[in-house]
Design a protein around this motif. Sequence first.
Motif, PDB file in Angstrom:
ATOM      1  N   GLY A 147      30.459  -9.258  54.948  1.00 23.77           N
ATOM      2  CA  GLY A 147      29.656  -9.692  53.819  1.00 23.77           C
ATOM      3  C   GLY A 147      30.087 -11.004  53.220  1.00 23.77           C
ATOM      4  N   LYS A 148      31.220 -11.532  53.661  1.00 24.70           N
ATOM      5  CA  LYS A 148      31.695 -12.816  53.147  1.00 24.70           C
ATOM      6  C   LYS A 148      31.295 -13.920  54.125  1.00 24.70           C
ATOM      7  CE  LYS A 148      35.659 -10.719  50.817  1.00 24.70           C
ATOM      8  NZ  LYS A 148      37.134 -10.702  50.648  1.00 24.70           N
ATOM      9  N   SER A 149      30.801 -15.002  53.602  1.00 22.84           N
ATOM     10  CA  SER A 149      30.370 -16.097  54.481  1.00 22.84           C
ATOM     11  C   SER A 149      31.406 -17.210  54.564  1.00 22.84           C
ATOM     12  CB  SER A 149      29.037 -16.672  53.990  1.00 22.84           C
ATOM     13  OG  SER A 149      29.162 -17.121  52.643  1.00 22.84           O
ATOM     14  N   ARG A 150      32.068 -17.502  53.465  1.00 23.81           N
ATOM     15  CA  ARG A 150      33.106 -18.543  53.446  1.00 23.81           C
ATOM     16  C   ARG A 150      34.404 -17.920  52.943  1.00 23.81           C
ATOM     17  NH1 ARG A 150      32.137 -24.554  51.163  1.00 23.81           N
ATOM     18  NH2 ARG A 150      30.982 -24.536  53.134  1.00 23.81           N
ATOM     19  N   VAL A 151      35.476 -18.051  53.713  1.00 18.66           N
ATOM     20  CA  VAL A 151      36.739 -17.412  53.339  1.00 18.66           C
ATOM     21  C   VAL A 151      37.914 -18.355  53.576  1.00 18.66           C
ATOM     22  CG1 VAL A 151      35.909 -15.097  53.907  1.00 18.66           C
ATOM     23  CG2 VAL A 151      37.121 -16.420  55.649  1.00 18.66           C
ATOM     24  N   ASN A 152      38.979 -18.126  52.821  1.00 15.87           N
ATOM     25  CA  ASN A 152      40.281 -18.694  53.154  1.00 15.87           C
ATOM     26  C   ASN A 152      40.873 -17.742  54.184  1.00 15.87           C
ATOM     27  OD1 ASN A 152      42.941 -19.496  53.395  1.00 15.87           O
ATOM     28  ND2 ASN A 152      43.379 -19.440  51.206  1.00 15.87           N
ATOM     29  N   LEU A 153      40.778 -18.101  55.450  1.00 14.63           N
ATOM     30  CA  LEU A 153      41.146 -17.180  56.520  1.00 14.63           C
ATOM     31  C   LEU A 153      42.624 -16.807  56.473  1.00 14.63           C
ATOM     32  CD1 LEU A 153      39.446 -15.876  58.776  1.00 14.63           C
ATOM     33  CD2 LEU A 153      40.459 -17.511  60.357  1.00 14.63           C
ATOM     34  N   MET A 154      43.442 -17.707  55.959  1.00 16.00           N
ATOM     35  CA  MET A 154      44.865 -17.393  55.838  1.00 16.00           C
ATOM     36  C   MET A 154      45.060 -16.269  54.818  1.00 16.00           C
ATOM     37  SD  MET A 154      48.009 -20.004  55.140  1.00 16.00           S
ATOM     38  CE  MET A 154      49.706 -19.421  55.198  1.00 16.00           C
ATOM     39  N   GLU A 155      44.394 -16.373  53.699  1.00 11.76           N
ATOM     40  CA  GLU A 155      44.532 -15.351  52.657  1.00 11.76           C
ATOM     41  C   GLU A 155      43.920 -14.023  53.088  1.00 11.76           C
ATOM     42  OE1 GLU A 155      42.489 -14.642  48.339  1.00 11.76           O
ATOM     43  OE2 GLU A 155      43.412 -16.605  48.699  1.00 11.76           O
ATOM     44  N   TYR A 391      33.260 -13.298  65.247  1.00  6.24           N
ATOM     45  CA  TYR A 391      32.714 -14.494  64.600  1.00  6.24           C
ATOM     46  C   TYR A 391      32.697 -15.691  65.554  1.00  6.24           C
ATOM     47  CZ  TYR A 391      33.328 -11.846  60.285  1.00  6.24           C
ATOM     48  OH  TYR A 391      33.254 -10.890  59.304  1.00  6.24           O
ATOM     49  N   PRO A 392      31.879 -15.634  66.611  1.00  4.11           N
ATOM     50  CA  PRO A 392      31.840 -16.746  67.564  1.00  4.11           C
ATOM     51  C   PRO A 392      31.297 -18.041  66.956  1.00  4.11           C
ATOM     52  CG  PRO A 392      30.076 -15.174  68.007  1.00  4.11           C
ATOM     53  CD  PRO A 392      30.961 -14.533  67.001  1.00  4.11           C
ATOM     54  N   ASP A 393      30.553 -17.935  65.853  1.00  4.67           N
ATOM     55  CA  ASP A 393      29.977 -19.126  65.226  1.00  4.67           C
ATOM     56  C   ASP A 393      30.843 -19.678  64.096  1.00  4.67           C
ATOM     57  OD1 ASP A 393      27.710 -19.064  66.884  1.00  4.67           O
ATOM     58  OD2 ASP A 393      26.736 -17.585  65.578  1.00  4.67           O
ATOM     59  N   ALA A 394      32.049 -19.152  63.928  1.00  2.01           N
ATOM     60  CA  ALA A 394      32.937 -19.616  62.854  1.00  2.01           C
ATOM     61  C   ALA A 394      33.205 -21.111  62.967  1.00  2.01           C
ATOM     62  CB  ALA A 394      34.255 -18.846  62.899  1.00  2.01           C
ATOM     63  N   ARG A 395      33.258 -21.757  61.811  1.00  6.14           N
ATOM     64  CA  ARG A 395      33.519 -23.205  61.770  1.00  6.14           C
ATOM     65  C   ARG A 395      34.416 -23.535  60.577  1.00  6.14           C
ATOM     66  NH1 ARG A 395      30.262 -26.152  65.114  1.00  6.14           N
ATOM     67  NH2 ARG A 395      28.557 -24.974  66.076  1.00  6.14           N
ATOM     68  N   LEU A 396      35.202 -24.599  60.744  1.00  5.87           N
ATOM     69  CA  LEU A 396      36.015 -25.071  59.629  1.00  5.87           C
ATOM     70  C   LEU A 396      35.117 -25.620  58.539  1.00  5.87           C
ATOM     71  CD1 LEU A 396      38.856 -26.993  61.512  1.00  5.87           C
ATOM     72  CD2 LEU A 396      39.004 -24.722  60.491  1.00  5.87           C
TER      73      LEU A 396
END
Length: 422
Positions: A147-155, A391-396
């Motif tokens: 449900g989250k679209s933008r995340v701090n992946l480290m956190e 998440y194959p479409d993940a982007r920075l």
Amino acid sequence: MSDLARVWDTPKAVCPVGSIGRNYAPFDHERMHESLAVARRSEPVFYSPDIDYWVVTRYDDVFAILRDPDRFSAANANTPISPVPQEALDLLKEGGYALEGIQVNCDPPRHTRIRNSAFQLLNMKQFGYLEDDIRRLVIDSLDRMKGKSRVNLMEEFTYELPAKVIFLILGIPEDEAAQVKKWATNRLLLSFSRPTHQEQMDAARNLLKFWHYCVGLVARRIDSPQNDFASNMLRLRNGDDTVLTVNEINSVAFGLLFAGHETTTTQATNTINALLTERDSWEAICADPSLIPNAVEEGLRMYGAVVNWRRRTRCDVEISGVRIPAGSNILMSFMSANRDEKYFDRPDHFDLRRANGRKHLTFGNGIHVCLGAPLARLEVRIMLEELSKRYPDARLVGDRKVEYVPAFAFRVPKSLWVDLEA
């Protein structure tokens, strides 16, 4: 004497005229690569007055030092790069802080004795038993991101997960991960950065809490043994201080709770960042997961969590034609050795199909090679497998530049912002 209080009698360095060491920025991860590339070509061993260390940049020299404990002591590996104030040292001493040098900053024969015991419990076979549990932890972490679209992946993903893996080994409840991570960060700050006086005092207070947490863990296992690392170390000891002392087991547990997850958090974050930056590489592992083990090794080579490590000369030595007296501090640049053109073609290129990517020195070599290397590889591989599948479409996030903690020995990102869906 605690390694935090160690004071070395270091010979005065004779800095070569025109040395690039004057421009070397050991705490700036943005500037290091360029100066180290120049050093490998023209001045492979140089003196850095900023940190009072001789910096060794070529693969062959770093490898030789790692394989030569008779001439290069590991005793200074954890010694703070900035002196710890006496006030902080007194606080730790009075509070019962008694960490001993038992692995990375310990020399034979003591190192051999302790490592032989630890290796019986920390090895590839034992780590292999954890694969299903690690995958469960990874999937649980990804599920919490739904449900989250933008995340701090480290956190959200890479920060606490490696600590929870170490907790499996030590038999610690998962919900204590956040606190242990904070304590471990304090240890990193004291030894490998340049904190303010107040930061050093705060870190010392928390370090004391961290130490007593580990002592308490071992004490509980003495009273009530379980099937975990501390209990099994106590079984190996079998009441015999010539095998292991209780405080050595306290210190091993402390070391595992620090080094066993901090570097894996950093390594996983750095590798994901590299893959998403090199978009073709991310798409390649999504299409062909069999490339992921190669991606792990290339991430370790190019963006290793450990960028520098230390030794101290036991005698007068000569490295690449530079004479260095006994008692001198040596900084081995893993970052530079891992990009040595002699061994790595196009060393600044992230190559998923690099045939010798595993030749990197990020885990060290010789008698001090990292015992946790197989576990770190396993964790990062599983994280990449599950993240790329989900998440194959993940982007920075383009406007969120990755910044790094100013720690000279580690490449520690502060965050990694990612858009999970296109």
